[in-house]
Design an enzyme around this catalytic site. Structure first.
Site, PDB file in Angstrom:
ATOM      1  CG  ASN A  13      -1.672   1.289   1.418  1.00 62.59           C
ATOM      2  OD1 ASN A  13      -1.830   2.045   0.467  1.00 62.59           O
ATOM      3  ND2 ASN A  13      -2.155   1.551   2.631  1.00 62.59           N
ATOM      4  CE  LYS A  15       0.364   3.611   4.739  1.00 57.93           C
ATOM      5  NZ  LYS A  15       0.219   3.799   6.153  1.00 57.93           N
ATOM      6  CG  HIS A  99      -5.690   2.102   5.039  1.00 56.91           C
ATOM      7  ND1 HIS A  99      -5.264   3.050   5.935  1.00 56.91           N
ATOM      8  CD2 HIS A  99      -4.677   1.212   4.907  1.00 56.91           C
ATOM      9  CE1 HIS A  99      -4.023   2.752   6.323  1.00 56.91           C
ATOM     10  NE2 HIS A  99      -3.646   1.631   5.709  1.00 56.91           N
ATOM     11  CD  GLU A 101      -2.844   5.773   6.514  1.00 53.88           C
ATOM     12  OE1 GLU A 101      -2.842   5.878   5.278  1.00 53.88           O
ATOM     13  OE2 GLU A 101      -1.890   5.290   7.163  1.00 53.88           O
ATOM     14  CD  GLU A 171      -3.522  -2.394   7.270  1.00 53.51           C
ATOM     15  OE1 GLU A 171      -2.457  -2.696   6.765  1.00 53.51           O
ATOM     16  OE2 GLU A 171      -4.078  -1.301   7.081  1.00 53.51           O
ATOM     17  N   GLY A 177       2.361   2.406  10.561  1.00 54.14           N
ATOM     18  CA  GLY A 177       3.314   3.501  10.362  1.00 54.14           C
ATOM     19  C   GLY A 177       3.998   3.971  11.629  1.00 54.14           C
ATOM     20  CB  SER A 217       5.179  -1.586  11.804  1.00 53.26           C
ATOM     21  OG  SER A 217       4.733  -0.257  11.980  1.00 53.26           O
TER      22      SER A 217
HETATM   23  C1  PEP Z   1      -0.725   0.246   5.861  1.00 49.53           C
HETATM   24  O1  PEP Z   1      -0.773   1.394   5.521  1.00 49.53           O
HETATM   25  O2  PEP Z   1      -1.616  -0.530   5.458  1.00 49.53           O
HETATM   26  C2  PEP Z   1       0.385  -0.204   6.703  1.00 49.53           C
HETATM   27  C3  PEP Z   1       0.314  -1.369   7.271  1.00 49.53           C
HETATM   28  O3  PEP Z   1       1.442   0.671   6.851  1.00 49.53           O
HETATM   29  P1  PEP Z   1       2.862   0.339   7.533  1.00 49.53           P
HETATM   30  O4  PEP Z   1       3.318  -0.985   6.988  1.00 49.53           O
HETATM   31  O5  PEP Z   1       3.758   1.461   7.120  1.00 49.53           O
HETATM   32  O6  PEP Z   1       2.636   0.279   9.009  1.00 49.53           O
END
Ligand code: PEP
Length: 259
Positions: A13, A15, A99, A101, A171, A177, A217
């Site tokens: 992803n 973003k 997501h 976000e 998630e 992040g 992460s």
């Molecule tokens: C994501 O945005 O779906 C995500 C898991 O980000 P990150 O791996 O940077 O934590």
């Protein structure tokens, strides 16, 4: 993972990162180091303007390109929005839906997520439907309750013959992040719980066949251990999907014995 019953999926992803030119550069590098083995499906979900460059670059490869969002409506006066049939026509195979976000910053509700999942399935896209709890919800002991609700509402109306096409991504919001990863045990506990919700809503066979990813992460260092869990069928990867070498190491971590 359990490759006997379901697909392993490693999905990136991006973003709001990378331009179309940078996309071309990334894909060239990725192709030069892509592992030959086909032990998992690979998806890269990129900003809308990067989709044409990504699709063009990866046409002859096993990497499926996806979008990071879609609109549930088929067409009309929705300035700035992108419909699922447009994504299909542009060459997308996947779309990330719900997501955290988008839920947090753009007010997406479970009803919006549900409408988008149904629209994606109707168009022939594979929806990657995200769910996850905040740190406060985890500390209050309501993770299972919250995620069960997100799954039930997000999948409402998805027919029995389409449920296996849906990918669910767990998630935990506190791990996205932040560099904080859920422990393999914490991630497994929730992914197993999600599978049991799908079992109750559909059937054991469907629950066994659906791919459930972990995101938060995940990187080249922790992927192997997370992917070794029986109910974690892959990863949704943000930061580490922006660097070809790191992304490839995660793909390689999916090449391990499974239960
Ligand atoms: C994501 O945005 O779906 C995500 C898991 O980000 P990150 O791996 O940077 O934590």
């Amino acid at each position: 993972m359990n490759r006997k019953y379901r697909k392993t999926v490693i999905a990136g992803n991006w973003k709001m990162n990378k331009t179309p030119s940078e996309t071309k550069e990334f894909m060239t590098q990725l192709k030069s180091i892509m592992p030959k083995g086909r032990w998992c499906d690979i998806a890269l979900c990129v900003p809308a303007v990067c989709i044409p460059a990504a699709v063009r670059a990866m046409r002859e490869t096993r990497v499926g390109i996806g979008a990071e969002n879609c609109n549930a409506k088929a067409s009309g006066a929705y300035t700035g929005e992108i419909a699922t049939n447009m994504l299909v026509d542009a060459g997308c195979k996947y779309v990330i839906i719900g997501h955290s976000e988008r839920r947090e910053m753009y007010g997406e509700t479970d009803a919006d997520v549900n409408a988008k999942v149904l629209a994606a399935l109707e168009a022939g896209l594979t929806p990657i439907m995200c769910c996850g709890e905040t740190l406060q919800q985890r500390e209050a002991g309501i993770t299972a309750e919250h995620i069960t609700m997100q799954i039930k509402l997000g999948l409402a109306g998805v027919p029995e013959d389409k449920i296996r096409k849906v990918i669910i991504a767990y998630e935990p919001i506190w791990a996205i992040g932040t560099g904080l990863t859920a422990t393999p045990e914490q991630a497994e506990e929730v992914c197993e719980m999600i599978r049991s919700v799908v079992r109750k809503l559909y059937s054991s066979k469907n629950a066994r066949a659906i791919s459930i990813l972990y995101g938060g992460s995940m990187n080249d260092k922790n992927a192997y251990e997370l992917l070794a869990q029986p109910d974690i069928d892959g990863g949704l990867i943000g930061g580490a999907s922006l660097v070809p070498e790191k992304f490839v190491k995660i793909i390689e971590a999916a090449n391990q014995p499974t239960v």
